[in-house]
Design an enzyme around this catalytic site. Structure first.
Site, PDB file in Angstrom:
ATOM      1  N   THR A   1       5.509 -16.782  -4.834  1.00 12.29           N
ATOM      2  CA  THR A   1       4.773 -16.579  -3.491  1.00 12.29           C
ATOM      3  C   THR A   1       3.537 -17.122  -3.248  1.00 12.29           C
ATOM      4  O   THR A   1       3.376 -17.811  -2.412  1.00 12.29           O
ATOM      5  CB  THR A   1       4.983 -15.119  -3.124  1.00 12.29           C
ATOM      6  OG1 THR A   1       5.928 -14.356  -3.026  1.00 12.29           O
ATOM      7  CG2 THR A   1       4.059 -14.676  -1.860  1.00 12.29           C
TER       8      THR A   1
ATOM      9  N   GLN B   1      10.244 -15.025   0.826  1.00 11.29           N
ATOM     10  CA  GLN B   1       8.845 -15.358   0.843  1.00 11.29           C
ATOM     11  C   GLN B   1       8.577 -16.838   1.180  1.00 11.29           C
ATOM     12  O   GLN B   1       9.008 -17.536   0.062  1.00 11.29           O
ATOM     13  CB  GLN B   1       8.189 -14.714  -0.305  1.00 11.29           C
ATOM     14  CG  GLN B   1       8.397 -13.164  -0.439  1.00 11.29           C
ATOM     15  CD  GLN B   1       9.539 -12.751  -1.538  1.00 11.29           C
ATOM     16  OE1 GLN B   1      10.762 -13.512  -1.261  1.00 11.29           O
ATOM     17  NE2 GLN B   1       9.232 -11.836  -2.251  1.00 11.29           N
TER      18      GLN B   1
ATOM     19  N   ASP C   1       5.700  -8.716   6.882  1.00  9.73           N
ATOM     20  CA  ASP C   1       4.598  -8.692   5.961  1.00  9.73           C
ATOM     21  C   ASP C   1       3.852 -10.145   6.405  1.00  9.73           C
ATOM     22  O   ASP C   1       3.277 -10.895   5.386  1.00  9.73           O
ATOM     23  CB  ASP C   1       4.630  -8.536   4.585  1.00  9.73           C
ATOM     24  CG  ASP C   1       5.552  -7.459   4.265  1.00  9.73           C
ATOM     25  OD1 ASP C   1       5.487  -6.659   5.100  1.00  9.73           O
ATOM     26  OD2 ASP C   1       6.121  -7.278   3.104  1.00  9.73           O
TER      27      ASP C   1
ATOM     28  N   ARG D   1       2.948  -1.884   6.833  1.00 16.33           N
ATOM     29  CA  ARG D   1       3.283  -1.000   5.778  1.00 16.33           C
ATOM     30  C   ARG D   1       2.691  -1.403   4.586  1.00 16.33           C
ATOM     31  O   ARG D   1       1.872  -2.330   4.347  1.00 16.33           O
ATOM     32  CB  ARG D   1       4.976  -1.364   5.715  1.00 16.33           C
ATOM     33  CG  ARG D   1       5.129  -2.616   5.230  1.00 16.33           C
ATOM     34  CD  ARG D   1       6.538  -2.913   4.996  1.00 16.33           C
ATOM     35  NE  ARG D   1       6.873  -4.407   4.160  1.00 16.33           N
ATOM     36  CZ  ARG D   1       8.157  -4.516   3.596  1.00 16.33           C
ATOM     37  NH1 ARG D   1       8.920  -3.389   3.256  1.00 16.33           N
ATOM     38  NH2 ARG D   1       8.205  -5.636   3.184  1.00 16.33           N
TER      39      ARG D   1
ATOM     40  N   TRP E   1       1.509  -2.163   1.187  1.00 14.61           N
ATOM     41  CA  TRP E   1       2.087  -2.938   0.184  1.00 14.61           C
ATOM     42  C   TRP E   1       1.488  -2.433  -1.265  1.00 14.61           C
ATOM     43  O   TRP E   1       2.147  -2.322  -2.144  1.00 14.61           O
ATOM     44  CB  TRP E   1       1.714  -4.379   0.103  1.00 14.61           C
ATOM     45  CG  TRP E   1       2.051  -5.157  -0.911  1.00 14.61           C
ATOM     46  CD1 TRP E   1       3.163  -5.233  -1.813  1.00 14.61           C
ATOM     47  CD2 TRP E   1       1.417  -6.502  -1.276  1.00 14.61           C
ATOM     48  NE1 TRP E   1       3.184  -6.125  -2.503  1.00 14.61           N
ATOM     49  CE2 TRP E   1       2.227  -6.898  -2.300  1.00 14.61           C
ATOM     50  CE3 TRP E   1       0.097  -7.246  -0.882  1.00 14.61           C
ATOM     51  CZ2 TRP E   1       1.753  -8.199  -2.906  1.00 14.61           C
ATOM     52  CZ3 TRP E   1      -0.098  -8.197  -1.475  1.00 14.61           C
ATOM     53  CH2 TRP E   1       0.699  -8.893  -2.569  1.00 14.61           C
TER      54      TRP E   1
END
Length: 515
Positions: free
Chosen positions: A278, A308, A352, A420, A422
């Site tokens: 990533t 990702q 995300d 959210r 992580w």
């Protein structure tokens, strides 16, 4: 009277006024000598990790594993820098260095960056050889424990000085140079564009059609002097540049100016499915401190099926993106570490799509969820604060939070959430922003069951729009609604990223306090 004197010394230390060795000690919970000794031993531990990991470099036929090893070596090397900066400012707070002048805030930022680097190193080995992953994780965990200890030695920072106006405060030595004379090879039309954009002189011009002095962005970056205190301006003419841009840690104070959002486009398609970590999948990555980009677009065209796929990654302290579009799907914008400011940008993605562990403020930005895979949920943020002592988090202020038309037309099939958690102490504050009907009534989404719901810090303040209603929001212990401006002020530009100390020199407009 004695208490007042102690308070004043502590405050002066934390905002960088008239600092001395005694003043620095007032920003620490331990003697300065103990802090310095611990930093030195931690640097030694990081260098030991580098020695161990480097033995595996290029030793495997596994593309992803080799990328993870390369990432880890780069991240550990950058951690040595972060630790060295903290050591330097503790020993010479009035010295010439890459600081804002707020000793406590600078130390917290750099130590948080070092801690983030260790975590990212470990994450890169997900899905790779278990033997190497286990060995690296064990040594990195030891370093993380040492850095956590250092973070606990620094007192909470003092508040930044400065007004709540559009700009103000000291520049921390970051004066933006403006010069009337342009290089003789820079054509008149291009000079006018640059003057209109920023008042800055171009030191290099990139043009795919050969009308500049470079045809690629990376070539222009190669011409930038290392550790430059003076701003180096790269003008990138309109066009699509299919290259992977990386500004390394030695290239300081680069300002990159395009011909406008969607006119100057930097495009790539690296992604996790094709074997990239990533961290290394970014189309555009910057580490060199003091980076500014304006009036351009960066994209990752991999698509949602590649998972990702980072568009822009920043580990650049005191960096700014202004009037830039950052387009992708999962993991679009990786605000990896250190202090960052985004103004009037357009950021889009699916899962995300604003993530990382930087201390980042997003102001007057358009943040748009996109259509992902079938039955996929969109989450705008995934902030990665691991320890409560870290001065990291995301502050989203005066923004427009919505979705692209195809998502708005099918809200039931593509639920979208503000974020959210992580990591365990994930921190995100959304204030004074428009939230459209694209956002679900509950607002926020769990990461995995009850993970982090007690320890996260999610807050909202004075938002408006059909998605801003608070009646059906999550009831997690870590979620809160700010009821007064004092709480919200802590997450403004002036206080959260000490913006009045460094943003004026960038020439970018900003709102220092609450609107």
């Amino acid at each position: 009277m004695a208490l007042k004197v102690v308070f004043l010394v502590t405050l002066l230390c934390c905002v960088g006024v008239g600092m001395s060795d005694f003043g620095v000690s007032e920003c620490l919970k331990v003697p300065t000598s103990e802090f310095a000794g611990t930093v030195k031993s931690t640097i030694g531990a990081v260098q030991n990790v580098i020695s161990i990991v480097s033995k595996f470099s290029g030793a495997f036929g596994d593309f992803r594993l080799n990328n993870a090893i390369a990432d880890c070596l780069d991240l550990m090397d950058y951690s040595v820098d972060h630790l060295s900066w903290a050591l330097s400012v503790s020993q010479n707070p009035n010295g010439k260095n890459n600081s804002t002048g707020n000793v406590s805030a600078d130390m917290k930022t750099w130590l948080s960056g070092a801690l983030t680097n260790q975590e990212t190193c470990k994450e890169g080995f997900d899905g790779t050889n278990n033997v190497v992953k286990t060995l690296v994780s064990g040594t990195v965990d030891q370093v993380s424990a040492l850095v956590c200890n250092l973070l606990s030695m620094v007192k909470p920072r003092g508040l930044s000085s400065g007004s709540n106006g559009v700009s103000g405060g000291r520049s921390g030595g970051r004066k933006l140079m403006t010069v009337d004379q342009f290089p003789n090879w820079l054509k008149s039309h291009d000079r006018k564009l640059l003057q209109a954009a920023s008042g800055a002189t171009a030191d290099a011009v990139v043009a795919a059609d050969g009308t500049g002095n470079f045809t690629s962005i990376n070539e222009a970056i190669g011409s930038v002097p290392e550790y430059s205190i003076k701003r180096f301006v790269i003008y990138v003419k309109r066009g699509v540049y299919k290259e992977y841009v990386e500004i390394n840690k030695k290239k300081w104070n680069i300002m990159m100016i395009g011909d406008g959002m969607d006119a100057t486009v930097i495009s790539g398609n690296r992604n996790f499915i094709d074997g990239w970590t990533t961290y290394r999948s970014a189309t555009f990555a910057v580490r060199g401190q003091g980076f500014i980009a304006r009036d351009l677009t960066i994209e990752n065209t991999s698509g949602p099926e590649k998972h990702q796929a980072v568009t822009f990654r920043s580990d650049s302290d005191l960096s700014v993106l202004y009037r830039c579009a950052i387009r992708g799907y999962q993991d679009t914008l990786y605000a990896h570490s250190l202090r960052q400011f985004y103004r009037e940008c357009k950021i889009s993605g699916t899962i995300d799509f604003i993530f990382g562990n930087g201390a980042a403020v997003f102001q007057n930005c358009e943040i748009l969820a996109r259509k992902g895979l079938p039955n996929q949920k969109n989450t705008i943020t995934a902030q990665g604060r691991k320890e409560p002592t870290e001065d990291t988090g995301f502050s989203i202020q005066l923004c427009n939070i919505s979705a692209e038309p195809d998502v708005l037309s099918s809200l039931n099939s593509t639920p979208t959430y503000l974020g959210r958690p992580w990591k365990l102490y994930s921190r995100t504050v959304i204030m004074q922003s428009y939230i459209s009907s694209a956002i679900r009534a509950e607002g926020w989404l769990e990461w995995n069951g009850n993970f982090a719901l007690d320890t996260l810090f999610y807050a909202e303040y004075m938002n408006y729009g059909p998605g801003a209603g608070l009646g059906a929001r999550v009831k997690w212990p870590g979620y809160r609604v700010f009821n007064d401006s004092a709480e919200a002020n802590k997450f403004t530009v002036a206080q959260f990223i000490i913006g009045n100390n460094w943003l004026p020199s960038t020439g970018v407009r900003y709102t220092a306090g609450l609107n």
